[in-house]
Design a protein around this motif. Structure first.
Motif, short mmCIF file in Angstrom:
data_model
loop_
_atom_site.label_atom_id
_atom_site.label_comp_id
_atom_site.label_asym_id
_atom_site.label_seq_id
_atom_site.Cartn_x
_atom_site.Cartn_y
_atom_site.Cartn_z
N ALA A 162 4.42 11.10 -6.54
CA ALA A 162 3.40 12.04 -6.99
C ALA A 162 2.70 11.53 -8.24
CB ALA A 162 4.04 13.40 -7.26
N GLY A 163 3.46 10.86 -9.12
CA GLY A 163 2.87 10.33 -10.35
C GLY A 163 1.82 9.27 -10.10
N TRP A 164 2.12 8.29 -9.22
CA TRP A 164 1.11 7.25 -9.03
C TRP A 164 -0.08 7.75 -8.21
CZ3 TRP A 164 -0.66 5.18 -4.49
CH2 TRP A 164 0.16 5.15 -3.37
N ASN A 165 0.14 8.74 -7.35
CA ASN A 165 -0.99 9.34 -6.63
C ASN A 165 -1.93 10.06 -7.59
OD1 ASN A 165 -1.08 9.87 -3.29
ND2 ASN A 165 0.73 8.83 -4.10
N ALA A 166 -1.36 10.72 -8.59
CA ALA A 166 -2.21 11.38 -9.59
C ALA A 166 -3.05 10.36 -10.35
CB ALA A 166 -1.34 12.18 -10.56
N LEU A 167 -2.47 9.20 -10.65
CA LEU A 167 -3.24 8.15 -11.33
C LEU A 167 -4.41 7.67 -10.47
CD1 LEU A 167 -0.43 5.95 -12.96
CD2 LEU A 167 -1.98 7.55 -14.10
N ILE A 168 -4.19 7.54 -9.16
CA ILE A 168 -5.26 7.13 -8.26
C ILE A 168 -6.39 8.17 -8.29
CG2 ILE A 168 -5.89 6.70 -5.85
CD1 ILE A 168 -4.19 4.50 -7.04
N LYS A 169 -6.01 9.43 -8.34
CA LYS A 169 -6.99 10.52 -8.29
C LYS A 169 -7.85 10.58 -9.55
CE LYS A 169 -9.05 14.42 -7.20
NZ LYS A 169 -10.15 14.43 -6.23
N ILE A 170 -7.28 10.30 -10.72
CA ILE A 170 -7.98 10.60 -11.98
C ILE A 170 -8.53 9.38 -12.70
CG2 ILE A 170 -6.53 12.63 -12.32
CD1 ILE A 170 -4.97 11.11 -14.44
N ARG A 198 -11.57 5.02 -6.98
CA ARG A 198 -10.21 5.17 -6.47
C ARG A 198 -9.75 3.97 -5.66
NH1 ARG A 198 -12.66 10.36 -6.45
NH2 ARG A 198 -11.73 11.56 -8.13
N ILE A 199 -10.64 3.34 -4.93
CA ILE A 199 -10.24 2.14 -4.19
C ILE A 199 -9.94 1.01 -5.17
CG2 ILE A 199 -11.08 0.32 -2.65
CD1 ILE A 199 -12.46 2.53 -1.03
N ALA A 200 -10.76 0.90 -6.23
CA ALA A 200 -10.51 -0.13 -7.24
C ALA A 200 -9.18 0.12 -7.95
CB ALA A 200 -11.66 -0.14 -8.25
N VAL A 201 -8.91 1.37 -8.27
CA VAL A 201 -7.64 1.70 -8.93
C VAL A 201 -6.47 1.40 -8.00
CG1 VAL A 201 -6.26 3.53 -9.96
CG2 VAL A 201 -8.71 3.44 -10.40
N ASP A 238 -11.61 10.89 -2.57
CA ASP A 238 -13.04 10.94 -2.91
C ASP A 238 -13.68 12.24 -2.42
OD1 ASP A 238 -13.25 8.56 -4.28
OD2 ASP A 238 -13.83 7.39 -2.52
N HIS A 239 -13.08 12.85 -1.39
CA HIS A 239 -13.69 14.03 -0.76
C HIS A 239 -12.91 15.32 -0.99
CE1 HIS A 239 -16.66 11.59 1.36
NE2 HIS A 239 -15.69 10.78 1.73
N GLY A 240 -11.70 15.25 -1.55
CA GLY A 240 -10.90 16.46 -1.73
C GLY A 240 -10.01 16.40 -2.95
N ASP A 241 -9.50 17.56 -3.36
CA ASP A 241 -8.60 17.65 -4.51
C ASP A 241 -7.23 17.06 -4.19
OD1 ASP A 241 -10.53 18.95 -5.94
OD2 ASP A 241 -9.69 20.96 -5.65
#
Length: 281
Positions: A17-25, A29-32, A81-84
């Motif tokens: 969950a932690g690394w997914n949050a980093l991708i989101k914020i 997002r693809i670059a991250v 990119d399209h959802g929370d």
């Protein structure tokens, strides 16, 4: 499944969950994702001298898993990119446990008790219930839904493939380390063609994001590959999806994406599912 394995899977869920949050914020997002997976590959290289190479019998499954993980690494950020986070994450994770249980039965002859199966169903429903939180069900973007479901199919597919591969590899950690080296490198090379400037910007402006995300990503998956080798795949998948509860907390308190009664419903279903899914009867 003993308590040590259960606790390890819950730790992996929190890391995931932690690394997914980093991708989101953290920007594009693809670059991250590319930077995070590259960091994970580099960290895995440091672990290479301390693990045995996987047996050659597992190499075809290792290669297949690298391809599926790579697809997952692109479907997930596009969904974000399209959802929370609070919408995409539950759909992607909640759709996987049932598919994994079916796949494990078909390809590995793996059987879980009726009680454990009910527990896995409760886990999946509890996870998916988070998409209703705050009355947002009608606001879920159709593209986010499609890519989240594609992500879920990838999750289920690589979980079964990795479970079979780890059991053939003789060196479970060797399989896990080579897997994270391979999928990170392939993801980065593909993304570099597509998002070179964005990747350079992320690496320059957010280097700690890549390092932290990479460490959480490989740590979480090494744990899961180990668990897949020693416990029923459907049960491991179901327990791992408790990561949505950690994601819900992050979504609510850090990303301010809202809070509603469905968080409590989901938590209750997941807790009940956890108890049942560990049953042998």
């Amino acid at each position: 499944m003993n308590y040590d394995v259960t606790l390890l899977i819950l730790l992996a869920a929190a890391l995931h969950a932690g690394w997914n949050a980093l991708i989101k914020i953290s920007g594009d997002r693809i670059a991250v994702m590319a930077v995070v997976t590259l960091a994970g590959s580099i960290l895995s290289l440091f672990a290479l001298p301390f693990v045995d190479s996987p047996d050659t019998a597992s190499w075809p499954l290792l290669a297949l898993s690298v391809l599926i993980h790579t697809a997952y690494h692109f479907f997930l950020p596009v969904a974000y990119d399209h959802g929370d986070l609070g919408q995409v994450y539950p759909i992607a994770r909640g759709s996987a446990p049932i598919l994994v249980t079916l796949g494990a039965f078909v390809f590995a002859g793996e059987y879980v008790s009726q009680t454990a199966l009910v527990g896995i169903l409760c886990l999946a429903v509890g996870v998916m219930a988070l998409t209703l939180d705050g009355g947002k069900a009608s606001k879920i973007n159709s593209k986010a839904m499609v890519f989240a479901l594609l992500t879920g199919v990838c999750i289920a597919s690589y979980t079964v493939v990795d479970g079979l591969g780890a059991r053939q590899a003789e060196s479970v950690l060797g399989f896990a380390v080579w897997l994270t080296i391979g999928n990170g490198a392939v993801t980065f090379l593909i993304a570099l063609i597509w998002k070179r400037n964005e990747i350079v910007a992320v690496a320059r402006n957010n280097p700690l994001t890549g390092i932290a995300g990479g460490a959480m990503q490989v740590g979480a998956y090494w744990i899961i590959v180990y668990a897949l080798a020693v416990a029923p795949m459907g049960m491991v998948s179901g327990l791992r999806e408790t990561s949505v509860l950690f994601a819900a907390l992050i979504s609510t308190f850090l990303l301010k994406e809202g809070f509603g009664v469905w968080r409590f419903v989901s938590a209750g279903l997941v807790t009940f599912g956890l108890i049942l899914s560990r049953s042998r009867g």
